[in-house]
Design a protein around this motif. Structure first.
Motif, PDB file in Angstrom:
ATOM      1  N   MET A  83      -0.440  -9.658 -10.078  1.00  0.00           N
ATOM      2  CA  MET A  83       0.294  -8.512  -9.561  1.00  0.00           C
ATOM      3  C   MET A  83       0.986  -7.804 -10.719  1.00  0.00           C
ATOM      4  O   MET A  83       1.693  -8.422 -11.502  1.00  0.00           O
ATOM      5  CB  MET A  83       1.343  -8.978  -8.545  1.00  0.00           C
ATOM      6  N   ARG A  84       0.776  -6.533 -10.805  1.00  0.00           N
ATOM      7  CA  ARG A  84       1.418  -5.734 -11.850  1.00  0.00           C
ATOM      8  C   ARG A  84       2.859  -5.430 -11.442  1.00  0.00           C
ATOM      9  O   ARG A  84       3.140  -5.065 -10.313  1.00  0.00           O
ATOM     10  CB  ARG A  84       0.652  -4.436 -12.049  1.00  0.00           C
ATOM     11  N   LYS A  85       3.761  -5.552 -12.401  1.00  0.00           N
ATOM     12  CA  LYS A  85       5.167  -5.267 -12.164  1.00  0.00           C
ATOM     13  C   LYS A  85       5.563  -3.986 -12.884  1.00  0.00           C
ATOM     14  O   LYS A  85       5.137  -3.735 -14.002  1.00  0.00           O
ATOM     15  CB  LYS A  85       6.052  -6.408 -12.675  1.00  0.00           C
ATOM     16  N   PHE A  86       6.392  -3.202 -12.208  1.00  0.00           N
ATOM     17  CA  PHE A  86       6.982  -2.007 -12.792  1.00  0.00           C
ATOM     18  C   PHE A  86       8.425  -2.364 -13.141  1.00  0.00           C
ATOM     19  O   PHE A  86       9.199  -2.729 -12.268  1.00  0.00           O
ATOM     20  CB  PHE A  86       6.957  -0.846 -11.791  1.00  0.00           C
ATOM     21  N   LEU A  87       8.765  -2.261 -14.417  1.00  0.00           N
ATOM     22  CA  LEU A  87      10.118  -2.557 -14.875  1.00  0.00           C
ATOM     23  C   LEU A  87      10.878  -1.249 -15.004  1.00  0.00           C
ATOM     24  O   LEU A  87      10.455  -0.340 -15.720  1.00  0.00           O
ATOM     25  CB  LEU A  87      10.086  -3.271 -16.230  1.00  0.00           C
ATOM     26  N   VAL A  88      11.992  -1.154 -14.293  1.00  0.00           N
ATOM     27  CA  VAL A  88      12.809   0.066 -14.340  1.00  0.00           C
ATOM     28  C   VAL A  88      14.227  -0.321 -14.717  1.00  0.00           C
ATOM     29  O   VAL A  88      14.743  -1.355 -14.284  1.00  0.00           O
ATOM     30  CB  VAL A  88      12.738   0.841 -12.993  1.00  0.00           C
ATOM     31  N   LEU A  89      14.834   0.493 -15.549  1.00  0.00           N
ATOM     32  CA  LEU A  89      16.175   0.218 -16.057  1.00  0.00           C
ATOM     33  C   LEU A  89      17.220   0.854 -15.152  1.00  0.00           C
ATOM     34  O   LEU A  89      17.180   2.057 -14.887  1.00  0.00           O
ATOM     35  CB  LEU A  89      16.306   0.767 -17.479  1.00  0.00           C
ATOM     36  N   LEU A  90      18.138   0.032 -14.680  1.00  0.00           N
ATOM     37  CA  LEU A  90      19.236   0.495 -13.831  1.00  0.00           C
ATOM     38  C   LEU A  90      20.423   0.851 -14.714  1.00  0.00           C
ATOM     39  O   LEU A  90      20.876   0.041 -15.514  1.00  0.00           O
ATOM     40  CB  LEU A  90      19.639  -0.609 -12.847  1.00  0.00           C
ATOM     41  N   ASP A  91      20.897   2.086 -14.563  1.00  0.00           N
ATOM     42  CA  ASP A  91      22.111   2.500 -15.261  1.00  0.00           C
ATOM     43  C   ASP A  91      22.847   3.507 -14.383  1.00  0.00           C
ATOM     44  O   ASP A  91      22.482   3.713 -13.228  1.00  0.00           O
ATOM     45  CB  ASP A  91      21.811   3.057 -16.662  1.00  0.00           C
ATOM     46  N   ASP A  92      23.873   4.119 -14.918  1.00  0.00           N
ATOM     47  CA  ASP A  92      24.691   5.041 -14.134  1.00  0.00           C
ATOM     48  C   ASP A  92      24.236   6.490 -14.242  1.00  0.00           C
ATOM     49  O   ASP A  92      24.929   7.389 -13.784  1.00  0.00           O
ATOM     50  CB  ASP A  92      26.161   4.938 -14.558  1.00  0.00           C
ATOM     51  N   SER A  93      23.074   6.725 -14.821  1.00  0.00           N
ATOM     52  CA  SER A  93      22.616   8.099 -15.021  1.00  0.00           C
ATOM     53  C   SER A  93      22.018   8.680 -13.746  1.00  0.00           C
ATOM     54  O   SER A  93      21.532   7.956 -12.875  1.00  0.00           O
ATOM     55  CB  SER A  93      21.575   8.151 -16.143  1.00  0.00           C
ATOM     56  N   ARG A  94      22.031  10.005 -13.656  1.00  0.00           N
ATOM     57  CA  ARG A  94      21.427  10.695 -12.511  1.00  0.00           C
ATOM     58  C   ARG A  94      19.924  10.486 -12.484  1.00  0.00           C
ATOM     59  O   ARG A  94      19.315  10.372 -11.429  1.00  0.00           O
ATOM     60  CB  ARG A  94      21.749  12.183 -12.566  1.00  0.00           C
ATOM     61  N   GLU A  95      19.311  10.467 -13.649  1.00  0.00           N
ATOM     62  CA  GLU A  95      17.862  10.361 -13.723  1.00  0.00           C
ATOM     63  C   GLU A  95      17.344   8.976 -13.317  1.00  0.00           C
ATOM     64  O   GLU A  95      16.165   8.806 -13.021  1.00  0.00           O
ATOM     65  CB  GLU A  95      17.341  10.741 -15.106  1.00  0.00           C
ATOM     66  N   CYS A  96      18.212   8.010 -13.271  1.00  0.00           N
ATOM     67  CA  CYS A  96      17.837   6.660 -12.848  1.00  0.00           C
ATOM     68  C   CYS A  96      17.277   6.676 -11.428  1.00  0.00           C
ATOM     69  O   CYS A  96      16.337   5.934 -11.109  1.00  0.00           O
ATOM     70  CB  CYS A  96      19.056   5.743 -12.936  1.00  0.00           C
ATOM     71  N   LEU A  97      17.814   7.513 -10.570  1.00  0.00           N
ATOM     72  CA  LEU A  97      17.360   7.603  -9.182  1.00  0.00           C
ATOM     73  C   LEU A  97      15.870   7.920  -9.112  1.00  0.00           C
ATOM     74  O   LEU A  97      15.108   7.252  -8.392  1.00  0.00           O
ATOM     75  CB  LEU A  97      18.163   8.659  -8.429  1.00  0.00           C
ATOM     76  N   ASN A  98      15.414   8.916  -9.841  1.00  0.00           N
ATOM     77  CA  ASN A  98      13.997   9.268  -9.794  1.00  0.00           C
ATOM     78  C   ASN A  98      13.120   8.189 -10.419  1.00  0.00           C
ATOM     79  O   ASN A  98      12.002   7.959  -9.960  1.00  0.00           O
ATOM     80  CB  ASN A  98      13.743  10.622 -10.462  1.00  0.00           C
ATOM     81  N   ALA A  99      13.613   7.515 -11.442  1.00  0.00           N
ATOM     82  CA  ALA A  99      12.851   6.413 -12.028  1.00  0.00           C
ATOM     83  C   ALA A  99      12.679   5.294 -11.002  1.00  0.00           C
ATOM     84  O   ALA A  99      11.589   4.722 -10.872  1.00  0.00           O
ATOM     85  CB  ALA A  99      13.546   5.903 -13.285  1.00  0.00           C
ATOM     86  N   MET A 100      13.731   4.999 -10.258  1.00  0.00           N
ATOM     87  CA  MET A 100      13.656   3.973  -9.206  1.00  0.00           C
ATOM     88  C   MET A 100      12.651   4.375  -8.133  1.00  0.00           C
ATOM     89  O   MET A 100      11.826   3.570  -7.696  1.00  0.00           O
ATOM     90  CB  MET A 100      15.026   3.768  -8.549  1.00  0.00           C
ATOM     91  N   ARG A 101      12.747   5.621  -7.696  1.00  0.00           N
ATOM     92  CA  ARG A 101      11.821   6.112  -6.671  1.00  0.00           C
ATOM     93  C   ARG A 101      10.370   6.003  -7.140  1.00  0.00           C
ATOM     94  O   ARG A 101       9.500   5.534  -6.412  1.00  0.00           O
ATOM     95  CB  ARG A 101      12.128   7.570  -6.332  1.00  0.00           C
ATOM     96  N   PHE A 102      10.127   6.469  -8.363  1.00  0.00           N
ATOM     97  CA  PHE A 102       8.772   6.449  -8.899  1.00  0.00           C
ATOM     98  C   PHE A 102       8.246   5.015  -8.964  1.00  0.00           C
ATOM     99  O   PHE A 102       7.132   4.726  -8.516  1.00  0.00           O
ATOM    100  CB  PHE A 102       8.739   7.086 -10.290  1.00  0.00           C
ATOM    101  N   ALA A 103       9.026   4.110  -9.524  1.00  0.00           N
ATOM    102  CA  ALA A 103       8.596   2.719  -9.666  1.00  0.00           C
ATOM    103  C   ALA A 103       8.294   2.095  -8.300  1.00  0.00           C
ATOM    104  O   ALA A 103       7.269   1.427  -8.127  1.00  0.00           O
ATOM    105  CB  ALA A 103       9.658   1.900 -10.398  1.00  0.00           C
ATOM    106  N   ALA A 104       9.161   2.330  -7.333  1.00  0.00           N
ATOM    107  CA  ALA A 104       8.960   1.748  -6.005  1.00  0.00           C
ATOM    108  C   ALA A 104       7.725   2.317  -5.318  1.00  0.00           C
ATOM    109  O   ALA A 104       6.938   1.577  -4.712  1.00  0.00           O
ATOM    110  CB  ALA A 104      10.200   1.974  -5.148  1.00  0.00           C
ATOM    111  N   MET A 105       7.542   3.625  -5.401  1.00  0.00           N
ATOM    112  CA  MET A 105       6.388   4.236  -4.745  1.00  0.00           C
ATOM    113  C   MET A 105       5.085   3.816  -5.422  1.00  0.00           C
ATOM    114  O   MET A 105       4.088   3.551  -4.744  1.00  0.00           O
ATOM    115  CB  MET A 105       6.538   5.754  -4.697  1.00  0.00           C
TER     116      MET A 105
END
Length: 151
Positions: A1-23
């Motif tokens: 299974m391939r994993k998508f690693l996304v960095l959690l921080d307090d930035s606004r752009e983090c939200l879209n990175a999370m969305r992209f990785a999850a989708m």
């Protein structure tokens, strides 16, 4: 299974990175690792203060993670994994990728503001040849609809 690693921080752009990785994970049968890094300068040393500050930082990270995790569980039906590390965010991201051979893509949000600086992205670009997996940069101002269309 391939994993998508996304960095959690307090930035606004983090939200879209999370969305992209999850989708992307949901659409490809993958998984999501959400990594947060407690920077060394956030922890003062001496007389138990460091332990208290570390615990407070972990609580803040876990609460922040739960907001994203709830959405991932409800919407794209992905169960994210939280990894918390301490140190320099770029060093720790590189270490995590090196330690987990199932990480197939690193997903980072980038600021929409022209000239915004991101030391983590700069470091990854300098060391991209040794990273061992692709890096996906997700614009912070991209719409949810556009993200859904491209994932």
């Amino acid at each position: 299974m391939r994993k998508f690693l996304v960095l959690l921080d307090d930035s606004r752009e983090c939200l879209n990175a999370m969305r992209f990785a999850a989708m992307r994970a949901a659409n490809t049968g993958g998984a999501v690792i959400v990594m947060a890094v407690i920077a060394a300068e956030e922890i003062q040393h001496g007389l138990g203060v460091a332990d208290v500050m570390r615990a407070e930082a972990r609580e803040r990270i876990e609460a922040h993670f739960e907001v994203f995790a709830k959405w991932m569980r409800d919407r794209p039906k992905v169960e994210p994994e939280l990894v918390i590390r301490e140190g320099d965010p770029a060093d720790e991201l590189l270490a995590q990728v090196g330690e987990d051979p199932l990480i197939g893509v690193v997903v980072l949000g980038i600021a929409a503001e022209k000239g915004a600086k991101n030391p983590i992205i700069n470091r990854l670009l300098r060391e991209a040849g040794v990273l061992g997996c692709p890096v996906t940069l997700v614009p912070g101002d991209i719409s949810k609809e556009r993200l859904e269309a491209i994932t």
